[in-house]
Design an enzyme around this catalytic site. Structure first.
Site, PDB file in Angstrom:
ATOM      1  N   GLY A  47     -46.201 -10.471 -26.725  1.00 27.35           N
ATOM      2  CA  GLY A  47     -45.241 -10.246 -27.801  1.00 27.35           C
ATOM      3  C   GLY A  47     -45.693 -10.607 -29.208  1.00 27.35           C
ATOM      4  CG  ASP A 106     -42.592 -12.835 -28.825  1.00 27.90           C
ATOM      5  OD1 ASP A 106     -42.536 -14.012 -28.372  1.00 27.90           O
ATOM      6  OD2 ASP A 106     -42.479 -11.831 -28.096  1.00 27.90           O
ATOM      7  CG  ASP A 109     -34.530 -16.796 -25.171  1.00 34.21           C
ATOM      8  OD1 ASP A 109     -33.453 -17.069 -25.709  1.00 34.21           O
ATOM      9  OD2 ASP A 109     -34.598 -16.108 -24.131  1.00 34.21           O
ATOM     10  N   GLY A 111     -37.188 -21.828 -24.528  1.00 34.95           N
ATOM     11  CA  GLY A 111     -38.177 -22.858 -24.816  1.00 34.95           C
ATOM     12  C   GLY A 111     -39.164 -23.058 -23.673  1.00 34.95           C
ATOM     13  CB  THR A 113     -42.641 -19.099 -23.141  1.00 36.38           C
ATOM     14  OG1 THR A 113     -41.882 -18.223 -22.314  1.00 36.38           O
ATOM     15  CG2 THR A 113     -44.023 -18.504 -23.366  1.00 36.38           C
ATOM     16  CG  LEU A 114     -43.310 -21.564 -27.418  1.00 41.11           C
ATOM     17  CD1 LEU A 114     -42.481 -21.517 -28.688  1.00 41.11           C
ATOM     18  CD2 LEU A 114     -44.795 -21.422 -27.761  1.00 41.11           C
ATOM     19  CE  LYS A 137     -32.914 -13.804 -28.426  1.00 39.53           C
ATOM     20  NZ  LYS A 137     -32.971 -13.245 -27.060  1.00 39.53           N
ATOM     21  CG  ASP A 165     -41.601  -5.707 -24.012  1.00 40.57           C
ATOM     22  OD1 ASP A 165     -41.478  -6.910 -24.257  1.00 40.57           O
ATOM     23  OD2 ASP A 165     -41.611  -5.247 -22.857  1.00 40.57           O
ATOM     24  NE  ARG A 171     -45.444  -4.880 -25.507  1.00 45.26           N
ATOM     25  CZ  ARG A 171     -44.971  -6.040 -25.065  1.00 45.26           C
ATOM     26  NH1 ARG A 171     -44.571  -6.962 -25.913  1.00 45.26           N
ATOM     27  NH2 ARG A 171     -44.887  -6.277 -23.770  1.00 45.26           N
TER      28      ARG A 171
HETATM   29  P1  5GP Z   1     -38.472 -18.534 -23.453  1.00 45.89           P
HETATM   30  O1  5GP Z   1     -39.508 -18.968 -22.471  1.00 45.89           O
HETATM   31  O2  5GP Z   1     -38.412 -19.353 -24.729  1.00 45.89           O
HETATM   32  O3  5GP Z   1     -37.111 -18.369 -22.807  1.00 45.89           O
HETATM   33  O4  5GP Z   1     -38.796 -17.055 -23.830  1.00 45.89           O
HETATM   34  C1  5GP Z   1     -39.795 -16.731 -24.661  1.00 45.89           C
HETATM   35  C2  5GP Z   1     -40.307 -15.361 -24.332  1.00 45.89           C
HETATM   36  O5  5GP Z   1     -39.273 -14.520 -23.810  1.00 45.89           O
HETATM   37  C3  5GP Z   1     -40.779 -14.713 -25.604  1.00 45.89           C
HETATM   38  O6  5GP Z   1     -42.142 -14.981 -25.809  1.00 45.89           O
HETATM   39  C4  5GP Z   1     -40.466 -13.261 -25.360  1.00 45.89           C
HETATM   40  O7  5GP Z   1     -41.581 -12.676 -24.741  1.00 45.89           O
HETATM   41  C5  5GP Z   1     -39.304 -13.253 -24.414  1.00 45.89           C
HETATM   42  N1  5GP Z   1     -38.011 -13.035 -25.114  1.00 45.89           N
HETATM   43  C6  5GP Z   1     -37.053 -13.933 -25.382  1.00 45.89           C
HETATM   44  N2  5GP Z   1     -36.024 -13.386 -26.044  1.00 45.89           N
HETATM   45  C7  5GP Z   1     -36.370 -12.089 -26.240  1.00 45.89           C
HETATM   46  C8  5GP Z   1     -35.717 -10.977 -26.897  1.00 45.89           C
HETATM   47  O8  5GP Z   1     -34.614 -11.038 -27.469  1.00 45.89           O
HETATM   48  N3  5GP Z   1     -36.398  -9.796 -26.876  1.00 45.89           N
HETATM   49  C9  5GP Z   1     -37.611  -9.653 -26.274  1.00 45.89           C
HETATM   50  N4  5GP Z   1     -38.175  -8.452 -26.310  1.00 45.89           N
HETATM   51  N5  5GP Z   1     -38.257 -10.678 -25.662  1.00 45.89           N
HETATM   52  C10 5GP Z   1     -37.630 -11.879 -25.643  1.00 45.89           C
HETATM   53 MG    MG Z   2     -43.657 -13.515 -25.359  1.00 48.79          MG
END
Ligand code: 5GP
Ligand code: MG
Length: 183
Positions: A47, A106, A109, A111, A113-114, A137, A165, A171
């Site tokens: 992303g 990108d 959300d 958290g 992934t990070l 978010k 995406d 994208r």
């Molecule tokens: P987390 O692990 O913080 O929940 O999610 C992070 C990953 O989820 C981001 O790197 C992204 O790839 C995906 N993601 C989270 N929210 C969105 C969104 O609104 N749209 C898209 N396309 N991807 C999202």
């Molecule tokens: Mg991502």
């Protein structure tokens, strides 16, 4: 002229706003890393590839050319909600021992992934890990984690464009569209 397939989705953040914001982020990053000869950038794929390209060139305009490598993590499959499971799809090859790392992603959300990226980088010897995301978010956080640098705070809507995406599409939009606008 043929209308674009995304034209019925409202634009949440215009290309212009993004292009205005990125030099500001580059300035903040410069203030944080300019005196550090050992920092490096790790971009979370897929992303962040568009954001990284623009941010990287904005950093170059400020005289910064850190090593850049990539870490591919996936959490979603084809859904629009984070599954909670995160897989490492591709690991960087840069030696990050004793480096101060700036992770570029990108969107922040839940958290997860990070948090996973942070653990992985620390386990491989990073001295410190800071985070720069285009979108935040804030209301969705499930695990602790704050972005050190964030472009825009957005509501809890699924968005796409500028690297993000939906099922692989959108994208390459220059802006961010809202895929679940209020009815
Ligand atoms: P987390 O692990 O913080 O929940 O999610 C992070 C990953 O989820 C981001 O790197 C992204 O790839 C995906 N993601 C989270 N929210 C969105 C969104 O609104 N749209 C898209 N396309 N991807 C999202
Ligand atoms: Mg991502």
């Amino acid at each position: 002229m043929k209308s674009s397939p995304t034209s019925h989705f409202p634009i949440l953040i215009s290309a212009r706003s993004i292009q205005r914001r990125i030099p500001q982020l580059a300035r903040l990053i410069q203030q944080a890393f300019a005196n550090d000869p050992h920092w490096a950038l790790i971009s979370i794929l897929n992303g962040s590839y568009v954001f990284l390209a623009d941010l990287g060139r904005a950093l170059h305009k400020r005289g910064l050319t850190p090593p850049i490598d990539f870490l591919a993590l996936s959490s979603y499959g084809a859904g629009t909600r984070s599954s909670g499971r995160i897989r490492v799809e591709r690991l960087f090859t840069l030696d990050i021992r004793n480096r101060n790392i700036l992770v570029v992603d990108d969107i922040l959300d839940s958290g997860r992934t990070l948090a996973q990226a942070r653990n992985l980088l620390k386990a491989r010897g990073a001295r410190s890990v800071r985070v720069c995301v285009l979108l935040d978010k804030q209301t969705r956080r499930k695990v602790e984690g704050k972005a050190d640098f964030a472009g825009f705070t957005i509501p809890d809507h699924f968005v796409a464009g500028y690297g993000l995406d939906r099922d692989g599409h959108f994208r390459n939009l220059p802006h961010i569209v809202d895929l679940d606008p209020p009815l």
